[in-house]
Write an enzyme that holds these catalytic residues in place. Structure first.
Site, PDB file in Angstrom:
ATOM      1  N   ASN A  71       0.837  -1.203   0.000  1.00 32.69           N
ATOM      2  CA  ASN A  71       0.000   0.000   0.000  1.00 32.69           C
ATOM      3  C   ASN A  71       0.874   1.256   0.000  1.00 32.69           C
ATOM      4  O   ASN A  71       1.972   1.291   0.575  1.00 32.69           O
ATOM      5  CB  ASN A  71      -1.008  -0.002   1.158  1.00 32.69           C
ATOM      6  CG  ASN A  71      -0.404  -0.109   2.528  1.00 32.69           C
ATOM      7  OD1 ASN A  71       0.638  -0.725   2.715  1.00 32.69           O
ATOM      8  ND2 ASN A  71      -1.041   0.489   3.504  1.00 32.69           N
ATOM      9  N   ILE A  72       0.362   2.263  -0.691  1.00 28.89           N
ATOM     10  CA  ILE A  72       1.078   3.532  -0.829  1.00 28.89           C
ATOM     11  C   ILE A  72       0.096   4.653  -0.501  1.00 28.89           C
ATOM     12  O   ILE A  72      -0.853   4.889  -1.259  1.00 28.89           O
ATOM     13  CB  ILE A  72       1.642   3.709  -2.255  1.00 28.89           C
ATOM     14  CG1 ILE A  72       2.534   2.512  -2.640  1.00 28.89           C
ATOM     15  CG2 ILE A  72       2.421   5.020  -2.358  1.00 28.89           C
ATOM     16  CD1 ILE A  72       2.932   2.473  -4.112  1.00 28.89           C
ATOM     17  N   GLU A  73       0.300   5.285   0.638  1.00 32.17           N
ATOM     18  CA  GLU A  73      -0.617   6.339   1.082  1.00 32.17           C
ATOM     19  C   GLU A  73      -0.146   7.707   0.579  1.00 32.17           C
ATOM     20  O   GLU A  73       0.956   7.849   0.045  1.00 32.17           O
ATOM     21  CB  GLU A  73      -0.734   6.300   2.612  1.00 32.17           C
ATOM     22  CG  GLU A  73      -1.306   4.956   3.073  1.00 32.17           C
ATOM     23  CD  GLU A  73      -1.592   4.883   4.558  1.00 32.17           C
ATOM     24  OE1 GLU A  73      -1.115   5.741   5.335  1.00 32.17           O
ATOM     25  OE2 GLU A  73      -2.313   3.939   4.956  1.00 32.17           O
ATOM     26  N   CYS A  96      -4.198   0.589  -2.483  1.00 33.84           N
ATOM     27  CA  CYS A  96      -4.002  -0.651  -1.723  1.00 33.84           C
ATOM     28  C   CYS A  96      -2.903  -1.522  -2.340  1.00 33.84           C
ATOM     29  O   CYS A  96      -2.643  -1.467  -3.546  1.00 33.84           O
ATOM     30  CB  CYS A  96      -5.284  -1.477  -1.698  1.00 33.84           C
ATOM     31  SG  CYS A  96      -6.668  -0.699  -0.869  1.00 33.84           S
ATOM     32  N   GLU A  99      -3.000  -4.640  -3.010  1.00 35.22           N
ATOM     33  CA  GLU A  99      -3.481  -5.583  -4.033  1.00 35.22           C
ATOM     34  C   GLU A  99      -3.496  -4.938  -5.418  1.00 35.22           C
ATOM     35  O   GLU A  99      -3.102  -5.554  -6.410  1.00 35.22           O
ATOM     36  CB  GLU A  99      -4.894  -6.061  -3.695  1.00 35.22           C
ATOM     37  CG  GLU A  99      -4.998  -6.852  -2.409  1.00 35.22           C
ATOM     38  CD  GLU A  99      -5.290  -5.983  -1.195  1.00 35.22           C
ATOM     39  OE1 GLU A  99      -4.766  -4.847  -1.120  1.00 35.22           O
ATOM     40  OE2 GLU A  99      -6.047  -6.435  -0.326  1.00 35.22           O
ATOM     41  N   CYS A 149     -10.187  -5.053  -0.209  1.00 35.86           N
ATOM     42  CA  CYS A 149     -11.324  -4.134  -0.140  1.00 35.86           C
ATOM     43  C   CYS A 149     -12.177  -4.286  -1.404  1.00 35.86           C
ATOM     44  O   CYS A 149     -11.782  -4.937  -2.385  1.00 35.86           O
ATOM     45  CB  CYS A 149     -10.844  -2.692   0.024  1.00 35.86           C
ATOM     46  SG  CYS A 149     -10.268  -1.937  -1.513  1.00 35.86           S
ATOM     47  N   CYS A 155     -10.517  -3.273  -4.730  1.00 38.07           N
ATOM     48  CA  CYS A 155      -9.517  -4.251  -5.188  1.00 38.07           C
ATOM     49  C   CYS A 155     -10.185  -5.507  -5.723  1.00 38.07           C
ATOM     50  O   CYS A 155      -9.724  -6.103  -6.702  1.00 38.07           O
ATOM     51  CB  CYS A 155      -8.556  -4.594  -4.052  1.00 38.07           C
ATOM     52  SG  CYS A 155      -7.445  -3.232  -3.653  1.00 38.07           S
TER      53      CYS A 155
END
Ligand code: THU
Length: 135
Positions: free
Chosen positions: A38-40, A49, A51, A82, A85
Site C-alpha cells: 500500500n502507498i498512502e 491498496c 493488491e 477491499c 480491489c
C-alpha cells in the site's frame, strides 16, 4: 512462497497516516510472482491498496492471468481485499485463489468468486465494445 513474497512487499509499504502496512503477492499462470504494497498520500483519497499495486505491477510486466493472490496485513487485523480491489481483480481472474494472512499468525483461504459473487465484467455479460478484455 507466495506468503513470503507478500511479507517481503509489506516491508516497503508507505503508510505513515494509517500505520497499517499491507503487502500483496500475485502468482500468475506461468509461475511468475508480482508484488505490491500500500502507498498512502497526504491527499488521503489518492492512497492505493497493496493488491491493486500488485495487479498493476503485473500488468506493466506483461502478465494478466493469475492463479493466486496473497494479502498480508501487519498486526492483529483481518486481512481481506477491499471492494475496489476485488473489482479490479475480477477484471483479470474470477477463479483466483486468495490467501489472507496477518503477521500474528492468522491464515485463511478463499476465492475471488466467494468474495465478489456476480461480479460486473463486460466479458461475462457480453456487453460493451471490448468483448474479450483479457486479450
Ligand atoms: N489497504 C490495503 O492495502 N489493502 C486492503 O485490502 C485494505 C486496505 C490499505 C489502504 C490504506 O493504506 C490502509 O490499508 C488503511 O486502509
Amino acid at each position: 512462497m507466495l506468503i513470503n513474497n507478500a511479507k517481503d512487499a509489506l516491508t516497503n509499504a508507505y503508510a505513515p497516516y494509517s500505520g497499517i502496512r499491507v503487502g500483496a503477492a500475485l502468482l500468475d499462470e506461468q509461475g511468475r510472482i508480482f508484488k505490491g504494497c500500500n502507498i498512502e498520500n497526504s491527499s488521503f483519497g489518492l492512497t492505493i491498496c497493496a493488491e491493486r499495486v500488485g495487479v498493476f505491477n503485473a500488468i506493466v510486466n506483461g502478465s494478466k492471468r493469475f492463479k493466486a493472490l496473497c494479502v498480508v496485513v501487519e498486526g492483529n487485523l483481518k486481512p481481506t481485499p477491499c471492494g475496489a480491489c476485488r473489482q479490479v481483480l475480477a477484471e483479470f481472474s474470477q477463479e483466483l485463489e486468495i490467501i489472507e494472512v496477518n503477521t500474528l499468525g492468522y491464515e485463511s483461504e478463499t476465492t475471488l468468486g466467494e468474495l465478489l459473487p456476480d461480479a460486473f465484467t463486460l466479458e461475462q455479460k457480453g456487453g460493451g465494445q471490448n468483448k474479450n478484455p483479457q486479450k
